[in-house]
Design an enzyme around this catalytic site. Structure first.
Site, short mmCIF file in Angstrom:
data_model
loop_
_atom_site.label_atom_id
_atom_site.label_comp_id
_atom_site.label_asym_id
_atom_site.label_seq_id
_atom_site.Cartn_x
_atom_site.Cartn_y
_atom_site.Cartn_z
N LYS A 121 33.64 43.76 40.65
CA LYS A 121 32.51 43.88 39.82
C LYS A 121 32.16 44.84 39.35
O LYS A 121 31.46 45.31 38.42
CB LYS A 121 31.36 42.65 40.00
CG LYS A 121 31.57 41.77 40.51
CD LYS A 121 30.69 40.43 41.19
CE LYS A 121 31.16 39.11 41.58
NZ LYS A 121 32.27 38.53 40.60
N GLU A 205 21.87 42.69 38.88
CA GLU A 205 21.96 41.84 38.06
C GLU A 205 20.67 41.60 36.74
O GLU A 205 20.17 40.91 37.32
CB GLU A 205 22.67 41.52 37.27
CG GLU A 205 24.10 41.30 36.80
CD GLU A 205 25.25 40.56 37.05
OE1 GLU A 205 25.28 39.53 36.47
OE2 GLU A 205 26.26 41.38 37.05
N ARG A 297 43.84 37.08 37.03
CA ARG A 297 45.13 35.54 37.53
C ARG A 297 44.86 34.42 36.85
O ARG A 297 43.90 34.41 36.02
CB ARG A 297 44.30 35.63 39.33
CG ARG A 297 42.99 35.21 38.82
CD ARG A 297 42.73 34.66 40.46
NE ARG A 297 41.29 34.23 40.99
CZ ARG A 297 40.75 33.59 40.31
NH1 ARG A 297 40.82 32.57 38.83
NH2 ARG A 297 38.93 33.73 40.24
P1 ADP Z 1 35.90 32.15 39.33
O1 ADP Z 1 37.21 32.47 39.12
O2 ADP Z 1 35.26 32.38 38.22
O3 ADP Z 1 35.10 32.50 40.80
P2 ADP Z 1 37.10 29.55 40.95
O4 ADP Z 1 35.84 28.38 40.21
O5 ADP Z 1 38.34 29.51 39.83
O6 ADP Z 1 35.99 30.43 39.97
O7 ADP Z 1 37.34 29.73 41.95
C1 ADP Z 1 36.22 30.30 42.98
C2 ADP Z 1 37.33 30.90 43.86
O8 ADP Z 1 37.65 29.99 45.40
C3 ADP Z 1 38.56 31.50 43.61
O9 ADP Z 1 38.80 32.63 43.74
C4 ADP Z 1 39.34 30.45 43.14
O10 ADP Z 1 40.95 30.75 43.47
C5 ADP Z 1 39.57 30.04 44.46
N1 ADP Z 1 39.91 28.72 44.34
C6 ADP Z 1 38.82 27.44 44.49
N2 ADP Z 1 39.04 25.89 44.99
C7 ADP Z 1 40.41 26.86 44.80
C8 ADP Z 1 41.78 25.68 45.70
N3 ADP Z 1 41.23 24.61 45.31
N4 ADP Z 1 43.00 26.27 46.46
C9 ADP Z 1 43.20 27.46 46.20
N5 ADP Z 1 41.55 28.47 45.60
C10 ADP Z 1 40.23 28.33 45.17
P1 ADP Z 2 31.96 34.80 41.17
O1 ADP Z 2 33.13 35.95 41.25
O2 ADP Z 2 31.38 34.33 42.17
O3 ADP Z 2 32.41 33.78 39.89
P2 ADP Z 2 29.82 35.28 38.42
O4 ADP Z 2 29.93 37.18 38.31
O5 ADP Z 2 31.52 34.70 37.51
O6 ADP Z 2 30.66 35.11 40.13
O7 ADP Z 2 29.73 34.82 38.71
C1 ADP Z 2 28.70 33.25 39.01
C2 ADP Z 2 28.29 31.92 38.11
O8 ADP Z 2 26.56 32.51 38.79
C3 ADP Z 2 28.43 32.58 36.32
O9 ADP Z 2 29.33 31.72 36.83
C4 ADP Z 2 26.69 31.91 36.75
O10 ADP Z 2 26.53 30.86 37.46
C5 ADP Z 2 25.76 32.92 38.17
N1 ADP Z 2 25.29 34.28 37.02
C6 ADP Z 2 25.69 34.99 37.13
N2 ADP Z 2 25.72 36.40 36.77
C7 ADP Z 2 24.37 35.85 36.49
C8 ADP Z 2 23.55 36.29 35.83
N3 ADP Z 2 23.28 37.67 35.82
N4 ADP Z 2 22.01 35.62 35.73
C9 ADP Z 2 22.30 34.57 35.51
N5 ADP Z 2 22.92 33.64 36.03
C10 ADP Z 2 24.17 34.69 36.57
#
Ligand code: ADP
Ligand code: ADP
Ligand code: MG
Length: 500
Positions: A121, A205, A297
């Protein structure tokens, strides 16, 4: 690349629904598939869905699905020429992508350099600023001293969000409303981050108070063609993890869409990206948006994009990885109708979404038109704490948001996982909430409408379980088991799919 470089056999370094999903497309393309399984997954359908399968043994994930050398070794021995990492696990590990290449195999994903740059990040935010795409105001510096971080938090202005730089899956994230809370929150975030990612670097942030999560699907080939496949809105989340995703977003106007997709393409062009990826953005109430992170991915929620564009994202990934040009140009791609996905989890929404385990006695089938179930289980499978509690994804398509919602709700009536506690009824309540219909889908949806999302009638899951118990008359069936009590941090124990 030359014609003889066409992929003939793919090893899928993943499990469950995504392993099946990748296999389906590969088979359609005439490509052989190889699957992996562990000692406790002997009866899981992803094992038998492929042409060949190999046992990874048992033990912690680092010995099975995260064991890079073991997996590459299997791929070489069975004559696979490519590896698809799915999502989670090794999908965003640049060291894995690199080793796969060094072994003379094709990694179905972006280059290790792109994963390195965008997978963190902190480094990705620095790059994004260089490219002129807005990112959330914050501190991404190297000085990790508490006193310095507090100073930076004041500069940003409370509330601030502390995030693990290597973070994912909502882990290592803490909101801080004032200086007094800072120390404890920082320690908590660092502890969680060290545990899950072996790296406790954090960034700060500005906390956006009423955001929506909008993401842009991108797809680029090795010939410099960069395209986007429009947006998905994924604001409905619990524990910062998505449970419902849709496309198009009810909050995105054509003008905003073109600004967002333009920003996404600026990034993929700017870093010379290859393959499928997702640019996650935070949309503020005033229409401004900021870069959140890039996932290098295939995303869990990719079916929503497939249903509105008619494209097969796994096919495109495979084509691009073997050096083909994208088979379309941007103007060919249209967003048609509306698609919504819900994630069915083995968890208890009435008890803080705690994961549950048990034996799946029976999975219902849906006959509703335009719906798709991506599921990693069959009747009789056991859901354990070893893996992510997601059971399946149910996706529906309709001409309008309203018709997609109705079809999804009808299909949910039929898609029943008998034998364990699931969030199915909770998802149904979301879909029927007037605020969902109005498109008031902010990231605090689950919290804001908590009262409206409580069960109003006798819990259907309980009723179903009683019926199941009667029908199956099984001695060992004891009903859903709660694996953690409220005081334990179940989600921390589920280190599951992120890189460890
Ligand atoms: P994001 O991609 O925004 O982090 P996701 O919900 O797509 O949110 O996934 C969260 C993390 O957990 C990702 O690394 C995803 O690959 C993993 N993950 C979520 N559900 C599963 C699952 N059923 N099997 C394998 N990996 C999963
Ligand atoms: P992850 O890698 O765990 O998916 P993200 O940075 O994508 O982390 O953030 C996951 C979720 O957290 C976002 O979809 C949003 O709901 C919340 N979030 C992240 N950053 C912020 C922010 N600066 N302010 C408010 N909500 C946030
Ligand atoms: Mg994210």
């Amino acid at each position: 690349m030359q014609k003889n470089n066409k992929i003939k056999k793919i090893l899928i370094a993943n499990r469950g629904e995504i392993a099946i999903r990748v296999s389906q497309t590969a088979k359609e393309m005439g490509i052989k598939t190889v699957s992996l399984y562990t000692e406790e997954e002997l009866n899981l359908p992803h094992k038998s869905y492929s042409d060949e399968s190999y046992n990874l043994g048992s033990g912690p994930l680092k010995d099975t699905y995260l064991n890079q050398d073991k997996i590459i070794d299997i791929a070489k021995k069975c004559g696979a020429d490519a590896i698809h990492p799915g999502y989670g696990f090794l999908s965003e590990k640049s060291s894995f992508a690199k080793k796969v290449k060094e072994a003379g195999l094709i990694f179905i994903g972006p280059s290790p350099e792109s994963i390195d740059l965008m997978g963190d990040k902190k480094t990705s935010k620095i790059k994004i600023q260089e490219l002129g795409v807005p990112s959330i105001p914050g501190y991404h510096g190297d000085n990790q001293e508490m006193s310095h971080l507090i100073k930076e938090a004041h500069k940003i202005g409370f509330p601030v969000l502390i995030k693990a730089s290597a973070g994912g899956g909502g882990k290592g994230m803490r909101i801080v409303f004032n200086e007094n809370e800072f120390q404890a929150a920082l320690e908590g975030a660092k502890r969680e981050a060290l545990n899950a990612f072996s790296d406790d670097t954090v960034l700060l942030e500005k906390y956006i108070t009423s955001p929506r999560h909008i993401e842009i699907q991108v797809m680029s080939d090795q010939h410099g063609n960069h395209t986007h496949l429009f947006e998905r809105e994924c604001s409905i989340q619990r524990r910062y993890q998505k449970i419902l995703e849709e496309s198009p977003s009810p909050a995105v106007s054509p003008e905003l869409r073109s600004r967002m997709t333009e920003a996404a393409l600026k990034i993929t062009k700017g870093i010379n990206y290859e393959g499928a990826g997702t640019i996650e953005l935070i949309l503020d109430t005033d229409g401004s948006f900021y870069f959140l992170e890039m996932n290098t991915r295939l995303q869990v929620e990719h079916p929503v994009t497939e249903m509105v564009t008619g494209l097969d994202l796994v096919k495109l990934q495979i084509m691009v990885a073997q050096g083909d040009k994208l088979p379309y140009i941007q103007s060919d791609i249209k967003q048609r109708g509306h698609a919504i996905e819900v994630r069915l989890y083995a968890e208890d929404p009435d008890n803080d979404f705690l994961p549950s385990i048990g034996t799946i006695k029976k999975i219902g089938k849906s006959s509703v038109r335009d719906t798709r179930l991506d599921c990693g289980y069959v009747d009789g499978n056991v859901v354990t704490i070893s893996f992510d509690p997601m059971l399946a994804k149910l996706i529906s398509w309709g001409e309008s948001r309203d018709s997609a919602t109705k079809k999804l709700n009808l299909a949910l009536n039929e898609i029943l996982f008998l034998g364990l506690k699931t969030n199915r009824d909770y998802l149904k309540r979301i879909l029927t909430l007037p605020e969902f219909k109005e498109g008031l889908t902010f990231t605090h949806f689950v919290k804001t409408y908590e009262a409206g999302l409580k069960p109003k009638e006798p819990n259907q899951e309980h009723l179903a379980l009683a019926v199941a118990a009667y029908l199956f008359n099984s001695q060992e069936m004891t009903g859903p088991k709660q694996i953690f009590n409220k005081t334990t941090t179940a989600w921390e124990n589920l280190s599951g799919f992120r890189n460890i």
